[in-house]
Design a protein around this motif. Structure first.
Motif, PDB file in Angstrom:
ATOM      1  N   LEU A 137       0.851  -1.188   0.000  1.00  0.00           N
ATOM      2  CA  LEU A 137       0.000   0.000   0.000  1.00  0.00           C
ATOM      3  C   LEU A 137       0.886   1.237   0.000  1.00  0.00           C
ATOM      4  O   LEU A 137       1.811   1.344   0.806  1.00  0.00           O
ATOM      5  N   LEU A 138       0.600   2.152  -0.900  1.00  0.00           N
ATOM      6  CA  LEU A 138       1.254   3.459  -0.924  1.00  0.00           C
ATOM      7  C   LEU A 138       0.257   4.472  -0.383  1.00  0.00           C
ATOM      8  O   LEU A 138      -0.803   4.686  -0.987  1.00  0.00           O
ATOM      9  N   ILE A 139       0.556   5.052   0.768  1.00  0.00           N
ATOM     10  CA  ILE A 139      -0.354   6.008   1.396  1.00  0.00           C
ATOM     11  C   ILE A 139       0.399   7.292   1.742  1.00  0.00           C
ATOM     12  O   ILE A 139       1.616   7.284   1.911  1.00  0.00           O
ATOM     13  N   ARG A 140      -0.350   8.368   1.843  1.00  0.00           N
ATOM     14  CA  ARG A 140       0.240   9.672   2.129  1.00  0.00           C
ATOM     15  C   ARG A 140      -0.553  10.374   3.236  1.00  0.00           C
ATOM     16  O   ARG A 140      -1.174  11.417   2.991  1.00  0.00           O
ATOM     17  N   PRO A 141      -0.549   9.828   4.450  1.00  0.00           N
ATOM     18  CA  PRO A 141      -1.297  10.466   5.530  1.00  0.00           C
ATOM     19  C   PRO A 141      -0.678  11.814   5.898  1.00  0.00           C
ATOM     20  O   PRO A 141       0.536  11.992   5.844  1.00  0.00           O
ATOM     21  N   LYS A 142      -1.530  12.736   6.279  1.00  0.00           N
ATOM     22  CA  LYS A 142      -1.059  14.068   6.680  1.00  0.00           C
ATOM     23  C   LYS A 142      -0.643  14.007   8.146  1.00  0.00           C
ATOM     24  O   LYS A 142      -1.413  14.337   9.052  1.00  0.00           O
ATOM     25  N   MET A 193       9.412   4.514   4.489  1.00  0.00           N
ATOM     26  CA  MET A 193       8.916   5.878   4.560  1.00  0.00           C
ATOM     27  C   MET A 193       9.873   6.828   3.852  1.00  0.00           C
ATOM     28  O   MET A 193      11.086   6.646   3.890  1.00  0.00           O
ATOM     29  N   SER A 194       9.309   7.852   3.221  1.00  0.00           N
ATOM     30  CA  SER A 194      10.096   8.955   2.687  1.00  0.00           C
ATOM     31  C   SER A 194       9.642  10.222   3.396  1.00  0.00           C
ATOM     32  O   SER A 194       8.454  10.558   3.385  1.00  0.00           O
ATOM     33  N   ALA A 195      10.594  10.902   4.035  1.00  0.00           N
ATOM     34  CA  ALA A 195      10.235  12.075   4.828  1.00  0.00           C
ATOM     35  C   ALA A 195      11.416  13.001   4.978  1.00  0.00           C
ATOM     36  O   ALA A 195      12.581  12.600   4.824  1.00  0.00           O
ATOM     37  N   GLU A 196      11.119  14.259   5.276  1.00  0.00           N
ATOM     38  CA  GLU A 196      12.090  15.213   5.758  1.00  0.00           C
ATOM     39  C   GLU A 196      11.840  15.409   7.242  1.00  0.00           C
ATOM     40  O   GLU A 196      10.965  14.742   7.820  1.00  0.00           O
ATOM     41  N   ILE A 197      12.563  16.292   7.889  1.00  0.00           N
ATOM     42  CA  ILE A 197      12.460  16.420   9.341  1.00  0.00           C
ATOM     43  C   ILE A 197      11.028  16.680   9.787  1.00  0.00           C
ATOM     44  O   ILE A 197      10.531  16.060  10.728  1.00  0.00           O
ATOM     45  N   ASN A 198      10.335  17.572   9.087  1.00  0.00           N
ATOM     46  CA  ASN A 198       8.979  17.942   9.504  1.00  0.00           C
ATOM     47  C   ASN A 198       7.922  17.641   8.461  1.00  0.00           C
ATOM     48  O   ASN A 198       6.784  18.106   8.569  1.00  0.00           O
ATOM     49  N   GLN A 199       8.272  16.845   7.435  1.00  0.00           N
ATOM     50  CA  GLN A 199       7.310  16.572   6.373  1.00  0.00           C
ATOM     51  C   GLN A 199       7.376  15.120   5.925  1.00  0.00           C
ATOM     52  O   GLN A 199       8.438  14.617   5.567  1.00  0.00           O
ATOM     53  N   HIS A 201       6.469  12.454   3.176  1.00  0.00           N
ATOM     54  CA  HIS A 201       6.129  12.394   1.752  1.00  0.00           C
ATOM     55  C   HIS A 201       5.205  11.210   1.462  1.00  0.00           C
ATOM     56  O   HIS A 201       4.162  11.364   0.822  1.00  0.00           O
ATOM     57  N   TYR A 202       5.587  10.016   1.904  1.00  0.00           N
ATOM     58  CA  TYR A 202       4.738   8.853   1.693  1.00  0.00           C
ATOM     59  C   TYR A 202       5.189   7.714   2.603  1.00  0.00           C
ATOM     60  O   TYR A 202       6.301   7.710   3.137  1.00  0.00           O
ATOM     61  N   ILE A 203       4.292   6.753   2.770  1.00  0.00           N
ATOM     62  CA  ILE A 203       4.586   5.507   3.482  1.00  0.00           C
ATOM     63  C   ILE A 203       4.232   4.354   2.557  1.00  0.00           C
ATOM     64  O   ILE A 203       3.213   4.397   1.851  1.00  0.00           O
ATOM     65  N   ILE A 204       5.071   3.340   2.547  1.00  0.00           N
ATOM     66  CA  ILE A 204       4.758   2.112   1.817  1.00  0.00           C
ATOM     67  C   ILE A 204       4.671   0.973   2.818  1.00  0.00           C
ATOM     68  O   ILE A 204       5.611   0.715   3.570  1.00  0.00           O
ATOM     69  N   LEU A 205       3.532   0.326   2.832  1.00  0.00           N
ATOM     70  CA  LEU A 205       3.299  -0.832   3.692  1.00  0.00           C
ATOM     71  C   LEU A 205       3.373  -2.093   2.844  1.00  0.00           C
ATOM     72  O   LEU A 205       2.460  -2.389   2.063  1.00  0.00           O
ATOM     73  N   GLY A 206       4.470  -2.828   2.966  1.00  0.00           N
ATOM     74  CA  GLY A 206       4.604  -4.090   2.259  1.00  0.00           C
ATOM     75  C   GLY A 206       4.143  -5.232   3.139  1.00  0.00           C
ATOM     76  O   GLY A 206       4.578  -5.367   4.285  1.00  0.00           O
TER      77      GLY A 206
END
Length: 325
Positions: A137-142, A193-199, A201-206
């Motif tokens: 699953l590719l998700i982008r929760p805020k 997960m792909s992220a910066e310190i405070n942001q 970008h996306y999560i991948i659940l394999g």
């Protein structure tokens, strides 16, 4: 378009739909309808075709394919694309490629076979053809990045409930991401997960679930099992449908900042709480006694100094003292 025709047939399974009715609803020619119907038949759907009456779905396919996947995913807000592949290196890798190309999309990738399936900490996940449910699953929760790691527990709760609903087997959860039957692993979850310190970008659940394997390699035979080995016959389509339904409910609560149902579910199914375990990090292996799962999904343990300590899932792997759990 083919999945839309399938949805119409499923919604009208008690009667026939004419080619003219289908073409009118979907805005395509009757010839196009006929071609899509034949394609569905080739995918395993049994569809009756009668002159002057139309088409009727007599039997649904039991497996995941391109059409059934799109049909299963219809209506879920966190799925904007659904991609099925016969073979892929890994569904996580494919989801990551999509995440980089489509910067706002969320969705799901399912494959019949992975040639380079991934596990946690760089381990390989065996995922042969027709032997399991292999999905990402590719998700982008805020969310802030530090709040996102608990999503692994959400996925574990969702798949545990799905497995119990489909099989009636007793499923345990080895914190935070392994599902257990009779002391052996039947499902693993890899969160990337792909992220910066405070942001974020996306999560991948394999997620990989062993469905039909009977034989495992020597290194896995004492650690891994499958639903078939445990006496349960479940199709990949049935399990995926059940997972999407249960995950959706837990995920809605998670997005509201409420982890109470997920944590209670993990506490009730935990095979880790009340156990002496090894906590394995890149720099050391040490022993601890597991007291509980905290409200944020972290693990509360008593270390070898007798002090309470909090362990976060991204930092370590947890193993039993005398065995896998």
């Amino acid at each position: 378009m083919k999945s839309k025709i399938l949805n119409l047939l499923q919604m009208n399974s008690n009667g026939y739909l004419s080619g003219e009715q289908i073409s009118g609803v979907l805005g395509i020619s009757r010839t196009a309808v006929w071609k899509h119907i034949n394609s569905l038949k080739n995918e395993g759907y049994i569809i009756d075709s009668v002159n002057n009456k139309g088409y009727k779905l007599l039997s649904d396919t039991s497996e995941v394919n391109n059409s059934s996947l799109k049909s299963l995913c219809n209506g879920y807000e966190f799925i904007q694309f659904a991609k099925f592949l016969d073979t892929v290196d890994s569904t996580n890798s494919e989801a990551k490629r999509i995440a980089m190309d489509e910067l706002h999309l969320e969705g799901i990738v399912v494959a019949d076979e992975q040639t380079n399936g991934k596990g946690r900490l760089g381990r390989q996940w065996t995922s042969d053809k027709n032997s399991g449910l292999w999905m990402s699953l590719l998700i982008r929760p805020k969310l802030k990045p530090d709040a996102a790691s608990a999503i692994t527990l959400v996925a574990a709760a969702g798949m545990t409930k799905a497995l119990e609903d489909c099989t009636k087997l007793k499923i345990g959860i080895k914190w935070p991401n392994d599902l257990i039957i009779n002391g052996k692993k039947v499902c693993g979850i890899l969160t990337e997960m792909s992220a910066e310190i405070n942001q974020l970008h996306y999560i991948i659940l394999g997620i990989g679930v062993n469905l039909n394997q009977v034989n495992f390699t020597e290194s896995l035979s004492d650690k891994a099992t499958s639903l078939k080995k445990e006496g349960a016959e479940v199709s990949s389509k049935q399990l995926l449908g059940a997972f999407l339904a249960s995950f959706s409910e837990f995920y809605k609560q998670f997005l509201k900042g409420d982890m109470s149902q997920v944590i209670a579910f993990h506490q009730a199914h935990s095979v880790t709480i009340g156990k002496h375990v090894q906590i394995i990090s890149p720099i050391e292996t040490r022993e601890a006694y597991v007291l509980d799962i905290n409200a944020d999904g972290s693990l509360l343990v008593k270390n070898d100094l007798g002090e309470n300590e909090i362990v976060f899932s991204g930092e370590v792997s947890v193993r039993g003292i005398n065995g896998y759990i």
